[in-house]
Write a protein that holds these residues in place. Structure first.
Motif, mmCIF file in Angstrom:
data_model
loop_
_atom_site.group_PDB
_atom_site.id
_atom_site.type_symbol
_atom_site.label_atom_id
_atom_site.label_comp_id
_atom_site.label_asym_id
_atom_site.label_seq_id
_atom_site.Cartn_x
_atom_site.Cartn_y
_atom_site.Cartn_z
ATOM 1 N N ASN A 114 -4.916 0.244 14.495
ATOM 2 C CA ASN A 114 -5.087 -0.251 13.132
ATOM 3 C C ASN A 114 -4.216 0.550 12.158
ATOM 4 O O ASN A 114 -3.659 0.006 11.206
ATOM 5 N N ARG A 115 -4.067 1.859 12.418
ATOM 6 C CA ARG A 115 -3.158 2.648 11.573
ATOM 7 C C ARG A 115 -1.705 2.250 11.837
ATOM 8 O O ARG A 115 -0.927 2.058 10.901
ATOM 9 N N TRP A 116 -1.346 2.121 13.119
ATOM 10 C CA TRP A 116 0.046 1.785 13.448
ATOM 11 C C TRP A 116 0.466 0.432 12.874
ATOM 12 O O TRP A 116 1.637 0.237 12.544
ATOM 13 N N GLU A 117 -0.495 -0.478 12.751
ATOM 14 C CA GLU A 117 -0.163 -1.793 12.165
ATOM 15 C C GLU A 117 0.478 -1.651 10.789
ATOM 16 O O GLU A 117 1.239 -2.507 10.372
ATOM 17 N N HIS A 118 0.094 -0.572 10.050
ATOM 18 C CA HIS A 118 0.589 -0.400 8.683
ATOM 19 C C HIS A 118 1.888 0.383 8.597
ATOM 20 O O HIS A 118 2.463 0.502 7.515
ATOM 21 N N VAL A 119 2.347 0.946 9.709
ATOM 22 C CA VAL A 119 3.474 1.883 9.646
ATOM 23 C C VAL A 119 4.779 1.257 9.139
ATOM 24 O O VAL A 119 5.444 1.865 8.295
ATOM 25 N N PRO A 120 5.162 0.056 9.581
ATOM 26 C CA PRO A 120 6.421 -0.504 9.044
ATOM 27 C C PRO A 120 6.387 -0.622 7.523
ATOM 28 O O PRO A 120 7.344 -0.239 6.840
ATOM 29 N N MET A 121 5.258 -1.098 6.984
ATOM 30 C CA MET A 121 5.116 -1.222 5.530
ATOM 31 C C MET A 121 5.129 0.152 4.866
ATOM 32 O O MET A 121 5.768 0.352 3.821
ATOM 33 N N MET A 122 4.431 1.118 5.470
ATOM 34 C CA MET A 122 4.384 2.472 4.881
ATOM 35 C C MET A 122 5.780 3.080 4.805
ATOM 36 O O MET A 122 6.184 3.643 3.798
ATOM 37 N N LYS A 123 6.521 2.949 5.906
ATOM 38 C CA LYS A 123 7.876 3.537 5.939
ATOM 39 C C LYS A 123 8.769 2.879 4.901
ATOM 40 O O LYS A 123 9.537 3.556 4.219
ATOM 41 N N GLU A 124 8.651 1.562 4.799
ATOM 42 C CA GLU A 124 9.469 0.861 3.827
ATOM 43 C C GLU A 124 9.182 1.365 2.413
ATOM 44 O O GLU A 124 10.095 1.681 1.653
ATOM 45 N N LYS A 125 7.909 1.463 2.090
ATOM 46 C CA LYS A 125 7.534 1.923 0.745
ATOM 47 C C LYS A 125 7.974 3.371 0.518
ATOM 48 O O LYS A 125 8.542 3.691 -0.529
#
Ligand code: DGP
Ligand code: NA
Ligand code: NA
Length: 217
Positions: free
Chosen positions: A80-91
């Motif tokens: 569930n955390r990894w699901e957000h990683v692409p968005m987090m890195k982009e931001k």
């Protein structure tokens, strides 16, 4: 302007602590305050996001509708955390500050509190997540937490379990390669907010142009 540029510095800030310590309230307050002071698009994230398919599985586990084997639920929280990683890195690469309401430390603390899990195994699935620049640990005794509303309705919400979670957090805090800051969560919402805000702003200044790190690597 220069002031704007200064405030554009990104940081990844994690809020951790036992249940009912006030993480969600403080996360909201922090993001609102940063936004009001001109920080560009600060973003609040709940990595234990109950709306995704994985999050719905986790949610049904927490409300005891579903039983899941202990390793399985651990891996689902991590997924569930990894699901957000692409968005987090982009931001983060765009200079956006992200405040996360719980992170890998909750993942490790809750599973290792069950006993029969070694810390290393618990950490492994989260190795390589974006590394927080600051981890704010909202300190509150399990007794004080239990006195706050709604405690005891979900799985994990017993004082004896939360006491073990707290001990696991203390083990994780011994890692001096991470920037842990303990704050007293028994203070008033307003006083705690002021302290958290100044620690967050200090970190945002420090991390300017620093490359994003990888957790536990
Ligand atoms: P919250 O909505 O933040 O209060 O979290 C709900 C419950 O889930 C709470 O008891 C803490 C637990 N939790 C949060 N993240 C994790 C995790 O990564 N792993 C495990 N096992 N539990 C977690
Ligand atoms: Na909770
Ligand atoms: Na919360």
């Amino acid at each position: 302007s220069a002031a704007w540029e200064r405030r554009a510095a990104r940081a990844l800030i994690a809020l951790e602590g036992v249940d009912r310590a006030g993480k969600s309230t403080q996360g909201r307050r922090l993001v609102e305050a940063l936004r009001a002071e001109g920080t560009r698009r600060p973003h609040l994230l709940f990595p234990a996001d109950r709306t995704t398919e994985i999050g719905q599985l986790i949610s049904s586990y927490l409300v005891r509708e579903k039983n899941l084997e202990d390793h399985t639920i651990h891996l689902l929280f991590s997924a569930n955390r990894w699901e957000h990683v692409p968005m987090m890195k982009e931001k983060l690469h765009q200079g956006v500050t992200i405040v996360v309401d719980r992170y890998a430390f909750s993942g490790v603390a809750f599973t290792s509190a069950k006993g029969n899990f070694c810390l290393d195994w618990c950490k492994q699935p989260d190795v390589g997540l974006p590394k927080p620049d600051l981890i704010l640990f909202l300190q509150l005794s399990p007794e004080a937490a239990a006195e706050r509303g709604n405690f005891g309705r979900e799985r994990y919400e017993t004082s004896s379990f939360q006491e073990k979670v707290l001990q696991s957090f203390y083990c994780l805090m011994e890692d001096k390669t991470l920037n842990w800051k303990k704050v007293d969560a028994s203070k008033s919402i307003e006083d705690l907010h002021r302290e958290i805000k100044s620690l967050a702003e200090e970190t945002m200044q420090e991390v300017q142009n620093k490359p994003l790190g990888e957790l536990w690597k």
